[in-house]
Scaffold this active site. Structure first.
Site, PDB file in Angstrom:
ATOM      1  N   TRP A  10       0.984  -1.187   0.215  1.00  0.00           N
ATOM      2  CA  TRP A  10      -0.128   0.041  -0.201  1.00  0.00           C
ATOM      3  C   TRP A  10       0.785   1.090  -0.002  1.00  0.00           C
ATOM      4  O   TRP A  10       0.349   2.320  -0.144  1.00  0.00           O
ATOM      5  CB  TRP A  10      -1.079  -0.072   1.241  1.00  0.00           C
ATOM      6  N   LYS A  11       2.076   1.264   0.292  1.00  0.00           N
ATOM      7  CA  LYS A  11       2.907   2.191   0.350  1.00  0.00           C
ATOM      8  C   LYS A  11       2.214   3.313   1.411  1.00  0.00           C
ATOM      9  O   LYS A  11       1.722   2.788   2.283  1.00  0.00           O
ATOM     10  CB  LYS A  11       3.194   2.912  -0.971  1.00  0.00           C
ATOM     11  N   GLU A 168      11.831  -5.853  -8.697  1.00  0.00           N
ATOM     12  CA  GLU A 168      10.975  -4.545  -9.314  1.00  0.00           C
ATOM     13  C   GLU A 168      11.995  -3.689  -9.996  1.00  0.00           C
ATOM     14  O   GLU A 168      12.605  -2.749  -9.331  1.00  0.00           O
ATOM     15  CB  GLU A 168      10.575  -3.947  -7.892  1.00  0.00           C
ATOM     16  N   SER A 213       3.893  -1.892 -11.963  1.00  0.00           N
ATOM     17  CA  SER A 213       2.806  -1.602 -12.860  1.00  0.00           C
ATOM     18  C   SER A 213       1.902  -2.846 -13.222  1.00  0.00           C
ATOM     19  O   SER A 213       1.572  -3.074 -14.440  1.00  0.00           O
ATOM     20  CB  SER A 213       3.151  -0.745 -14.128  1.00  0.00           C
ATOM     21  N   GLY A 234       1.559  -2.435  -6.418  1.00  0.00           N
ATOM     22  CA  GLY A 234       1.686  -1.116  -5.902  1.00  0.00           C
ATOM     23  C   GLY A 234       0.181  -0.468  -5.815  1.00  0.00           C
ATOM     24  O   GLY A 234      -0.977  -1.119  -5.366  1.00  0.00           O
ATOM     25  N   GLY A 235      -0.049   0.365  -6.958  1.00  0.00           N
ATOM     26  CA  GLY A 235      -1.313   0.988  -7.222  1.00  0.00           C
ATOM     27  C   GLY A 235      -2.309   0.165  -7.353  1.00  0.00           C
ATOM     28  O   GLY A 235      -3.661   0.645  -6.681  1.00  0.00           O
TER      29      GLY A 235
HETATM   30  P1  13P Z   1       3.201  -0.251  -8.814  1.00  0.00           P
HETATM   31  O1  13P Z   1       2.396  -1.490  -9.137  1.00  0.00           O
HETATM   32  O2  13P Z   1       2.303   1.035  -8.488  1.00  0.00           O
HETATM   33  O3  13P Z   1       3.982   0.154 -10.179  1.00  0.00           O
HETATM   34  O4  13P Z   1       4.287  -0.477  -7.900  1.00  0.00           O
HETATM   35  C1  13P Z   1       4.941  -1.588  -7.782  1.00  0.00           C
HETATM   36  C2  13P Z   1       5.591  -1.298  -6.498  1.00  0.00           C
HETATM   37  O5  13P Z   1       6.565  -0.776  -6.237  1.00  0.00           O
HETATM   38  C3  13P Z   1       5.319  -2.640  -5.273  1.00  0.00           C
HETATM   39  O6  13P Z   1       6.093  -2.479  -4.263  1.00  0.00           O
END
Ligand code: 13P
Length: 253
Positions: A10-11, A168, A213, A234-235
């Site tokens: 979720w950051k 990543e 992504s 992430g997103g």
């Molecule tokens: P996104 O899926 O938003 O590109 O982020 C990837 C990520 O950094 C997961 O740790």
């Protein structure tokens, strides 16, 4: 057969209400398959709540970071691995590129944190990956090798048995630019070959997630690569429907 995983990072997003709703939604929407772990990694303030909300279900909870110090002490703002274990966390993301780039985490710090996580009974999800410049200069593999070697020097061959890896590529994170399935596979195979120099069994059995992504419409193509064992999302992990669809893509393999 290697364990697969779909993990949501979720950051710095979320709230008390979001945590409750997302975990309830995942519990109701996702048909868990035994060999595909479903993991949610909220910000540290919501971890205890997330563990409680997920209790009795197959949703696993992980942290996004831990201290490089093991014992309690005067380390303002830090959260130790044993504290994460104590509240029921089972996993922790270590060495995410945002922590490397924005918070000065070197390969050595990442390696120490990996050891701290293992010592605390957590499964570290160790992130590796190259920047666009590094890739364009032909250095992707040497950068990743150095990231892996620092961890090896700290945890030894046996330590790898307790680790999940995540590739990543920095240029694919939050940019909408995904590595092609072939690009992801090539690096995942490189990582496995690099670890095989240490121990072939470790290399064959370690789970390597892809992150950058990943969306519902590209997940299946990436996850179906032979050395890709799921994703770190992430997103798209902030949208319950999308995250559930990404999980379903892994479970369908
Ligand atoms: P996104 O899926 O938003 O590109 O982020 C990837 C990520 O950094 C997961 O740790």
């Amino acid at each position: 057969m290697r364990q697969m995983m779909v993990a949501g990072n979720w950051k710095m997003h979320g709230s008390v209400a979001f945590t409750q709703e997302m975990i309830a939604l995942l519990q109701s929407k996702v048909a868990i398959k035994e060999n595909v772990t479903l993991l949610v990694c909220p910000p540290s303030v919501f971890l205890a709540q997330a563990v409680q909300a997920a209790a009795g279900s197959e949703v696993r909870i992980g942290a996004q970071n831990l201290s490089d110090v093991a014992a309690p002490g005067a380390y303002t703002g830090e959260v130790a691995g044993f504290m994460l274990s104590d509240i029921g966390c089972q996993y922790v993301i270590v060495g995410h590129s945002e922590r490397r780039a924005l918070y000065g985490e070197t390969n050595e710090i990442v390696a120490t944190k990996t050891k701290m996580a293992i010592d605390a009974g957590l499964t570290p999800i160790v992130c590796v990956g190259e920047t666009l410049t590094e890739r364009e200069n032909g250095h992707a593999e040497s950068i990743i090798a150095a990231q892996l070697d620092a961890v090896s020097a700290c945890i030894g061959v046996d330590g790898w048995r307790s680790v999940v890896l995540a590739y990543e590529p920095v240029w694919a994170i939050g940019t909408g630019k995904t590595a092609t399935p072939e690009q992801a596979q090539a690096i995942h195979a490189f990582i496995r070959a690099h670890l095989a120099k240490l121990d072939v069994t470790v290399a064959a059995s370690i789970s390597i997630l892809y992150g950058g992504s990943v969306k519902p419409d590209n997940a299946a193509a990436i996850f179906s690569q032979s050395d890709v064992d799921g994703g770190l999302i992430g997103g798209a992990a902030l949208n319950g429907d999308d995250f559930a669809r990404i999980y379903a893509a892994a479970a369908a393999l």
